[in-house]
Design a protein around this motif. Structure first.
Motif, PDB file in Angstrom:
ATOM      1  N   LYS A   8       0.827  -1.211   0.000  1.00 40.22           N
ATOM      2  CA  LYS A   8       0.000   0.000   0.000  1.00 40.22           C
ATOM      3  C   LYS A   8       0.857   1.254   0.000  1.00 40.22           C
ATOM      4  O   LYS A   8       0.546   2.235  -0.677  1.00 40.22           O
ATOM      5  N   LYS A  11       2.323   1.760  -3.490  1.00 37.75           N
ATOM      6  CA  LYS A  11       1.303   2.297  -4.396  1.00 37.75           C
ATOM      7  C   LYS A  11       1.060   3.777  -4.117  1.00 37.75           C
ATOM      8  O   LYS A  11       0.864   4.580  -5.024  1.00 37.75           O
ATOM      9  N   ARG A  12       1.058   4.127  -2.831  1.00 34.85           N
ATOM     10  CA  ARG A  12       0.845   5.513  -2.433  1.00 34.85           C
ATOM     11  C   ARG A  12       1.944   6.401  -3.002  1.00 34.85           C
ATOM     12  O   ARG A  12       1.696   7.492  -3.505  1.00 34.85           O
ATOM     13  N   ASP A 184     -12.755   1.183  -6.238  1.00 33.18           N
ATOM     14  CA  ASP A 184     -11.849   0.358  -5.436  1.00 33.18           C
ATOM     15  C   ASP A 184     -12.180  -1.124  -5.561  1.00 33.18           C
ATOM     16  O   ASP A 184     -11.274  -1.977  -5.629  1.00 33.18           O
ATOM     17  N   LYS A 185     -13.453  -1.452  -5.647  1.00 37.27           N
ATOM     18  CA  LYS A 185     -13.857  -2.851  -5.799  1.00 37.27           C
ATOM     19  C   LYS A 185     -13.495  -3.374  -7.179  1.00 37.27           C
ATOM     20  O   LYS A 185     -13.122  -4.535  -7.339  1.00 37.27           O
ATOM     21  N   VAL A 187     -10.945  -2.314  -9.048  1.00 38.91           N
ATOM     22  CA  VAL A 187      -9.490  -2.502  -9.035  1.00 38.91           C
ATOM     23  C   VAL A 187      -9.140  -3.807  -8.314  1.00 38.91           C
ATOM     24  O   VAL A 187      -8.275  -4.574  -8.761  1.00 38.91           O
ATOM     25  N   GLU A 188      -9.820  -4.075  -7.207  1.00 41.92           N
ATOM     26  CA  GLU A 188      -9.571  -5.298  -6.444  1.00 41.92           C
ATOM     27  C   GLU A 188      -9.876  -6.544  -7.278  1.00 41.92           C
ATOM     28  O   GLU A 188      -9.131  -7.523  -7.252  1.00 41.92           O
ATOM     29  N   ASP A 192      -4.882  -3.732 -11.200  1.00 39.00           N
ATOM     30  CA  ASP A 192      -4.428  -2.349 -11.351  1.00 39.00           C
ATOM     31  C   ASP A 192      -4.296  -1.911 -12.808  1.00 39.00           C
ATOM     32  O   ASP A 192      -4.354  -0.726 -13.104  1.00 39.00           O
ATOM     33  N   ASP A 219     -10.645  11.903  -3.223  1.00 37.80           N
ATOM     34  CA  ASP A 219     -11.203  10.620  -2.802  1.00 37.80           C
ATOM     35  C   ASP A 219     -11.180   9.625  -3.957  1.00 37.80           C
ATOM     36  O   ASP A 219     -10.883   8.434  -3.762  1.00 37.80           O
ATOM     37  N   ARG A 222      -7.655   8.309  -4.319  1.00 34.47           N
ATOM     38  CA  ARG A 222      -7.333   7.393  -3.217  1.00 34.47           C
ATOM     39  C   ARG A 222      -8.006   6.036  -3.396  1.00 34.47           C
ATOM     40  O   ARG A 222      -7.459   5.005  -3.002  1.00 34.47           O
ATOM     41  N   ARG A 223      -9.172   6.036  -3.994  1.00 32.47           N
ATOM     42  CA  ARG A 223      -9.903   4.784  -4.223  1.00 32.47           C
ATOM     43  C   ARG A 223      -9.309   3.981  -5.380  1.00 32.47           C
ATOM     44  O   ARG A 223      -9.669   2.825  -5.564  1.00 32.47           O
ATOM     45  N   GLY A 224      -8.446   4.611  -6.194  1.00 26.92           N
ATOM     46  CA  GLY A 224      -7.785   3.877  -7.265  1.00 26.92           C
ATOM     47  C   GLY A 224      -8.150   4.279  -8.670  1.00 26.92           C
ATOM     48  O   GLY A 224      -7.772   3.591  -9.626  1.00 26.92           O
TER      49      GLY A 224
END
Length: 254
Positions: A8, A11-12, A184-185, A187-188, A192, A219, A222-224
């Motif tokens: 994480k 990625k950040r 985010d879901k 991407v999961e 990526d 936001d 941050r969620r991707g």
């Protein structure tokens, strides 16, 4: 847990190194070419990617697209092709010849999407140009769960978006258009490398307008979200250039 935290953090740091201009797409939504041209001129030093939508493209017969290419800008052609496979395939082929950077189709049948992905690759290779990204529209950000129920869909917006994202990836297109609330879901589940383009982005101080599933720029990142699309908060601002640069900073500081 240690390795998850390290991943994480990595990625950040990657996000922190990205220029915010590379993630911001500005929507030029007007039916007037001169107004579009004026807005592009105001933003050309602050914005690299512009979206040409259905209203703008039809009203100006594609003149705005040509003007953006003259300026050396990346073009997101947002015409949301949705038809029988052969028609969608032909439309995608024509868009490739326009040398756009990204285009939209609706997430529909597998065969139609597969043919769109194949013809884009073939035509780009024939012309010796970079293949444009093709992203599928999942659920319009103007639709709520209640709106979906009204048209006979028993799924929530999130459930339908995720289902369609899986279909798009299986069909071989590059990514999807989705609300940042679901990104985010996606991407999961899809990884990526799967492109996510998120409209319905509104700075905290902006009016929501006709959008119902909105998220702020920071936001969304941050969620991707790979890219965010912003229109009226920039184009209708008192100082569009300043508004765009403020969002770029917000992206970089997310």
């Amino acid at each position: 847990m240690y390795y998850e935290a390290l991943l994480k953090l990595m990625k950040r740091r990657i996000i922190d190194m990205v220029n915010g201009k590379e993630k911001l797409i500005v929507a030029i939504d007007t039916d007037n070419f001169e107004k579009a041209k004026e807005m592009i001129d105001k933003l050309e030093d602050s914005v690299d990617i512009f979206k040409v939508g259905l209203e703008q493209y039809v009203a100006t017969r594609g003149k705005t697209l040509d003007y953006l290419k003259e300026k050396g800008k990346k073009v997101f052609l947002d015409l949301k092709f949705h038809d029988i496979p052969n028609t969608m395939k032909s439309a995608v082929k024509a868009a490739v010849r326009d040398n756009v950077w990204l285009m939209t189709i609706h997430v529909s049948d597998m065969e139609g999407m597969r043919q769109c992905a194949e013809i884009a690759k073939e035509e780009a290779e024939r012309l010796n140009i970079e293949k444009p990204l093709i992203v599928g529209v999942t659920v319009l950000t103007s639709l709520s769960n209640e709106d979906l129920q009204d048209i006979g869909c028993s799924m929530t917006a999130e459930e339908l978006v995720i289902k369609r994202a899986k279909l798009a990836q299986k069909a071989g297109i590059d990514g999807v258009v989705c609300s940042a609330r679901e990104v985010d879901k996606i991407v999961e589940i899809c990884g990526d490398d799967f492109v996510t383009v998120c409209p319905g982005i509104r700075p905290a101080t902006a009016e929501i307008g006709d959008q119902k599933r909105v998220v702020t720029p920071s936001d969304a990142i941050r969620r991707g979200a790979k890219y965010i699309v912003v229109g009226r908060p920039i184009t209708q601002a008192e100082n569009p250039k300043e508004a765009a640069e403020s969002i770029v900073r917000e992206i970089e500081n997310a």
